[in-house]
Scaffold this motif. Structure first.
Motif, short mmCIF file in Angstrom:
data_model
loop_
_atom_site.label_atom_id
_atom_site.label_comp_id
_atom_site.label_asym_id
_atom_site.label_seq_id
_atom_site.Cartn_x
_atom_site.Cartn_y
_atom_site.Cartn_z
N VAL A 93 30.88 42.62 33.99
CA VAL A 93 31.60 41.45 33.51
C VAL A 93 31.18 41.09 32.08
N LEU A 94 29.89 41.18 31.80
CA LEU A 94 29.40 40.73 30.50
C LEU A 94 29.82 41.65 29.36
N LEU A 95 30.38 42.80 29.72
CA LEU A 95 30.84 43.74 28.68
C LEU A 95 32.36 43.91 28.72
N THR A 96 33.05 43.01 29.40
CA THR A 96 34.49 43.18 29.57
C THR A 96 35.28 42.36 28.55
N PRO A 97 36.12 43.02 27.76
CA PRO A 97 36.93 42.30 26.77
C PRO A 97 37.99 41.42 27.44
N ASP A 98 38.31 40.34 26.77
CA ASP A 98 39.36 39.43 27.27
C ASP A 98 40.69 40.17 27.43
N ALA A 99 40.97 41.08 26.49
CA ALA A 99 42.25 41.81 26.54
C ALA A 99 42.37 42.61 27.83
N THR A 100 41.24 43.10 28.34
CA THR A 100 41.25 43.85 29.60
C THR A 100 41.66 42.94 30.75
N LEU A 148 37.25 42.21 37.82
CA LEU A 148 38.61 41.84 37.44
C LEU A 148 39.65 42.52 38.32
N TYR A 149 39.41 43.80 38.59
CA TYR A 149 40.32 44.55 39.46
C TYR A 149 40.38 43.89 40.83
N ALA A 150 39.20 43.61 41.41
CA ALA A 150 39.16 43.00 42.73
C ALA A 150 39.77 41.60 42.70
N ALA A 151 39.48 40.85 41.66
CA ALA A 151 40.02 39.49 41.56
C ALA A 151 41.54 39.52 41.47
N SER A 152 42.09 40.47 40.71
CA SER A 152 43.54 40.58 40.59
C SER A 152 44.17 40.90 41.95
N LYS A 153 43.46 41.70 42.74
CA LYS A 153 43.97 42.07 44.07
C LYS A 153 43.76 40.94 45.07
N SER A 154 42.71 40.15 44.87
CA SER A 154 42.56 38.93 45.69
C SER A 154 43.75 38.03 45.47
N ALA A 155 44.16 37.93 44.22
CA ALA A 155 45.34 37.12 43.89
C ALA A 155 46.57 37.68 44.61
N VAL A 156 46.69 38.99 44.63
CA VAL A 156 47.83 39.63 45.32
C VAL A 156 47.80 39.29 46.80
N GLU A 157 46.61 39.30 47.39
CA GLU A 157 46.50 39.02 48.83
C GLU A 157 46.92 37.58 49.14
N THR A 158 46.39 36.63 48.39
CA THR A 158 46.72 35.23 48.64
C THR A 158 48.20 34.97 48.37
N PHE A 159 48.68 35.53 47.26
CA PHE A 159 50.10 35.40 46.93
C PHE A 159 50.96 35.93 48.08
#
Lengths: 239, 113
Positions: A93-100, A148-159
């Protein structure tokens, strides 16, 4: 009936069909006699009778809308949507760019939202639809480096769970399959020992196969599965 | 792909009002005690206290209107766009307001085509 109409043949739309799970599912559906529409940012690089490819980003609202309008005009129906298109980025996380973060959420979450929204509008016309969204075991296993990948998929699950309730009246089900690592480009850059570590956390200790994913998708999209919606099913025995 | 050739010819305000009313009536047909379809006018309220539609009815009406625009006029619009949802005077407040909003979006799209 519109010109080139699919008539009685069910139509499936699969995103991310250039390779990997998406291509496998597209070919699997074709083998089962379905009409298949697919998309990816670049040309598919493969062809098959009954398959039509669209070049677009799933995060482009106008492009998604145009594709669904085209499907309605040419085929007159949409029965199945599989939101497979996805990107991953392994990083601390600490090395992840905002654009990613923007890119991953755009493709994995916004893309799924846009496809679901426009597909449900079409499915509603015939009071029938089967939507399958793709998550990952990185969500329940909370894999380091995949925040970020997992969080985006968490969003998919809740959605998906909420969407399932909102479109139930239209005869549309929405479910999620969460695959384990499979030999695809998505995990090509993940270190071997990390994959081995993930496999040790599964009940069934092996890499996933495309067939494992197709098996769950087949179950969700059966007409008989009308009473199954808002569910997330992880492969490999992950709960 | 989303072009709207000869917009002026294909989309008159009267046609859009009729189309909006048809979409609302389609949504009302699913209600328990639908009002007389002939009773709908430009002034008919779609949201708020005296609205003829409930929330699911409004969703259905908007989708029916989008569908009719695409099928009958080749005009592909997303009516529930950001502006529509954030406007102080919602374009969904009445049949007439919604017809005006459809024409505005279609004209903008035509200008960009």
């Amino acid at each position: 009936m519109p010109e080139g109409s699919a008539g009685e043949t069910p139509v499936a739309l699969v995103t991310g069909t250039r390779k990997g799970i998406g291509r496998y599912l597209a070919e699997h559906f074709l083998a089962r006699g379905l009409r298949v529409e697919g998309c990816s940012r670049e040309p598919a690089g493969w062809e098959a009778p009954g398959y039509t490819h669209h070049c677009l980003s799933v995060a482009d609202e106008a492009g998604v809308k145009a594709m669904l309008t085209d499907i309605q005009k040419r085929l007159g129906r949409l029965d199945i949507l599989v939101n497979n298109a996805g990107i991953a980025s392994m990083n601390h996380v600490l090395l992840t760019p905002d654009a990613t973060a923007v890119k991953i959420l755009d493709t994995n979450f916004r893309g799924t939202f846009l496809l679901c929204r426009e597909a449900a509008k079409l499915m509603r016309r015939r009071k029938y639809g089967r939507i399958v969204n793709v998550s990952t075991i990185a969500v329940p296993l909370q894999l380091e480096g995949e925040s970020l990948y997992a969080a985006s998929k968490s969003a998919v699950e809740t959605f998906s769970r909420v969407l399932a309730r909102e479109v139930a009246d239209f005869g549309i089900t929405v479910n999620v399959v969460g695959p384990t690592p499979i030999e695809t480009d998505l995990i090509r850059n993940v270190p071997k020992d990390k994959i081995a570590g993930i496999i040790q956390r599964l009940a069934v200790k092996r890499l996933g196969r495309f067939e494992d994913v197709a098996n769950v998708v087949d179950f969700f999209i059966r007409p008989e599965s009308e009473y199954i919606t808002g569910q997330v099913l992880y492969l490999g025995g992950v709960a | 792909m989303t072009s709207t050739p000869n917009l002026e010819n294909s989309l008159s305000r009267a046609a859009v009002v009729d189309l909006v009313i048809a979409g609302v009536n389609e949504a009302l047909a699913m209600a328990e005690n639908p009002p007389d379809p002939a009773s709908l006018t430009e002034a008919t309220r779609l949201i708020g206290e005296s609205a003829v539609l409930d929330s699911l009815g409004l969703v259905t009406a908007v989708l029916e209107i989008e569908q009719r625009l695409a099928d009958q006029h080749d005009v592909v619009l997303v009516l529930a766009d950001e502006r529509a949802m954030s406007q102080k005077h919602s374009p969904f407040r009445s049949v007439g307001a919604l017809a005006d909003y459809v024409l505005k979006l279609a004209a903008e799209q035509g200008a960009h085509a």
